[in-house]
Design an enzyme around this catalytic site. Structure first.
Site, PDB file in Angstrom:
ATOM      1  N   ASN A 199    -152.328 -74.134 -16.201  1.00  0.00           N
ATOM      2  CA  ASN A 199    -153.181 -75.250 -16.625  1.00  0.00           C
ATOM      3  C   ASN A 199    -152.627 -75.933 -17.876  1.00  0.00           C
ATOM      4  OD1 ASN A 199    -153.637 -73.305 -18.530  1.00  0.00           O
ATOM      5  ND2 ASN A 199    -155.858 -73.302 -18.375  1.00  0.00           N
ATOM      6  N   ASP A 232    -149.946 -63.735 -28.791  1.00  0.00           N
ATOM      7  CA  ASP A 232    -151.334 -63.760 -28.312  1.00  0.00           C
ATOM      8  C   ASP A 232    -151.725 -62.384 -27.774  1.00  0.00           C
ATOM      9  OD1 ASP A 232    -149.737 -63.902 -26.029  1.00  0.00           O
ATOM     10  OD2 ASP A 232    -150.493 -65.835 -25.363  1.00  0.00           O
ATOM     11  N   HIS A 234    -151.528 -74.361 -20.613  1.00  0.00           N
ATOM     12  CA  HIS A 234    -151.714 -73.663 -21.894  1.00  0.00           C
ATOM     13  C   HIS A 234    -150.378 -73.156 -22.439  1.00  0.00           C
ATOM     14  CE1 HIS A 234    -152.680 -69.646 -19.663  1.00  0.00           C
ATOM     15  NE2 HIS A 234    -151.452 -69.559 -20.132  1.00  0.00           N
ATOM     16  N   GLU A 244    -155.848 -72.887 -24.732  1.00  0.00           N
ATOM     17  CA  GLU A 244    -156.355 -73.407 -23.466  1.00  0.00           C
ATOM     18  C   GLU A 244    -156.784 -74.877 -23.622  1.00  0.00           C
ATOM     19  OE1 GLU A 244    -155.995 -71.777 -20.708  1.00  0.00           O
ATOM     20  OE2 GLU A 244    -157.413 -70.137 -20.496  1.00  0.00           O
TER      21      GLU A 244
HETATM   22  C1  F6R Z   1    -148.439 -64.961 -22.585  1.00  0.00           C
HETATM   23  C2  F6R Z   1    -148.701 -66.377 -22.814  1.00  0.00           C
HETATM   24  C3  F6R Z   1    -149.062 -67.284 -21.684  1.00  0.00           C
HETATM   25  C4  F6R Z   1    -148.062 -67.199 -20.533  1.00  0.00           C
HETATM   26  C5  F6R Z   1    -148.466 -68.155 -19.416  1.00  0.00           C
HETATM   27  C6  F6R Z   1    -147.523 -68.094 -18.231  1.00  0.00           C
HETATM   28  O1  F6R Z   1    -148.055 -64.326 -23.799  1.00  0.00           O
HETATM   29  O2  F6R Z   1    -148.647 -66.791 -23.916  1.00  0.00           O
HETATM   30  O3  F6R Z   1    -149.082 -68.599 -22.179  1.00  0.00           O
HETATM   31  O4  F6R Z   1    -146.796 -67.531 -21.008  1.00  0.00           O
HETATM   32  O5  F6R Z   1    -149.759 -67.829 -18.976  1.00  0.00           O
HETATM   33  O6  F6R Z   1    -147.572 -66.807 -17.681  1.00  0.00           O
HETATM   34  P1  F6R Z   1    -146.626 -66.408 -16.462  1.00  0.00           P
HETATM   35  O7  F6R Z   1    -145.235 -66.403 -16.975  1.00  0.00           O
HETATM   36  O8  F6R Z   1    -147.089 -65.041 -16.058  1.00  0.00           O
HETATM   37  O9  F6R Z   1    -146.840 -67.446 -15.410  1.00  0.00           O
END
Ligand code: F6R
Length: 240
Positions: A131, A62, A133, A138
């Protein structure tokens, strides 16, 4: 796992084992706070000769819309720093997901075509959004969605301000590998750490399958493994 380091080590061993078994694996990897320890451990295992990265094929998971590859905040720059460069993975081995292209729809379409051409993902290493995702899929998420651009939720934007710094606006849109690709991966390894992820992890594992918790679809995939620390899991530690 009893603490963050043990969780990171276990995840790295799991992924190194997968890559050793299939040196030409097609993989996607996450950014964020959670995988930092995992990358450090994976690089250490690679230095010890646990797997060969020279034939891996990496598909970017992403990115933010509008962030160029040179922008240190871009997820491409992030995986380059933590994963691609330390493992000596050449740019020819990487299919980028270009949030900086003028025609985002075409960029997503080309990415899906390239992924289809190599037979889909063998391994998706993922983090869990607060949340629910997965990638930037999302809620509400569509399990059949192709790679696409999406508006980021207020919660996700708030969570990501720590990566951009005080006063620097977080982009409001992102591009993400679609749910359909992630659900079709032969193996998904989801890394979860910290007490602030406990409630959403519970909803992922114990709650109903719901578009409101995109990760709940993933948990029902045969190939899904969660590697969580004790703070996130809140029960006896383990690989779930
Ligand atoms: C990032 C991604 C997001 C993160 C998620 C958790 O490439 O795909 O889904 O994995 O937002 O982020 P952290 O680990 O910073 O809590």
């Amino acid at each position: 796992m009893d603490d963050y380091n043990a969780m990171s080590r276990r995840a790295a061993e799991l992924v190194a084992g997968e890559l050793h078994a299939n040196p030409e694996a097609v993989i996607a990897v996450p950014t964020g706070a959670t995988p930092q320890g995992f990358y450090a451990q994976l690089v250490a295992l690679h230095r010890q000769g646990a797997f060969d990265a020279s034939r891996l094929r990496v598909f970017q998971l992403d990115d933010y819309v509008g962030a160029s590859a040179d922008d240190p905040h871009s997820f491409y720059a992030w995986i380059k720093r933590d994963f691609l460069d330390p493992l000596g993975i050449a740019s020819a081995q990487v299919t980028r997901l270009r949030g900086d292209r003028a025609d985002i729809w075409r960029a997503c379409h080309e990415y899906d075509a390239a992924l289809r051409a190599v037979g889909g993902l063998d391994l998706a290493v993922l983090g869990l959004g607060g949340n629910g995702h997965i990638g930037f899929n999302e809620p509400p998420a569509d399990p059949t969605s192709a790679t696409h651009s999406t508006a980021l939720s207020a919660e996700t934007i708030a969570a990501h301000t720590r990566y951009w710094g005080e006063g620097i606006p977080v982009p409001s849109r992102a591009v993400t590998c679609g749910m359909a690709n992630l659900l079709a991966a032969r193996r998904q390894v989801v890394l979860v750490a910290g007490a602030e992820k406990r409630a959403i992890l519970r909803r992922m594992v114990d709650g109903p399958v719901s578009a409101q918790v995109p990760a709940s679809w993933l948990w029902r995939s045969a190939g899904c493994v969660i590697v969580a620390d004790a703070a996130a899991w809140g029960r006896a530690p383990g690989v779930i």
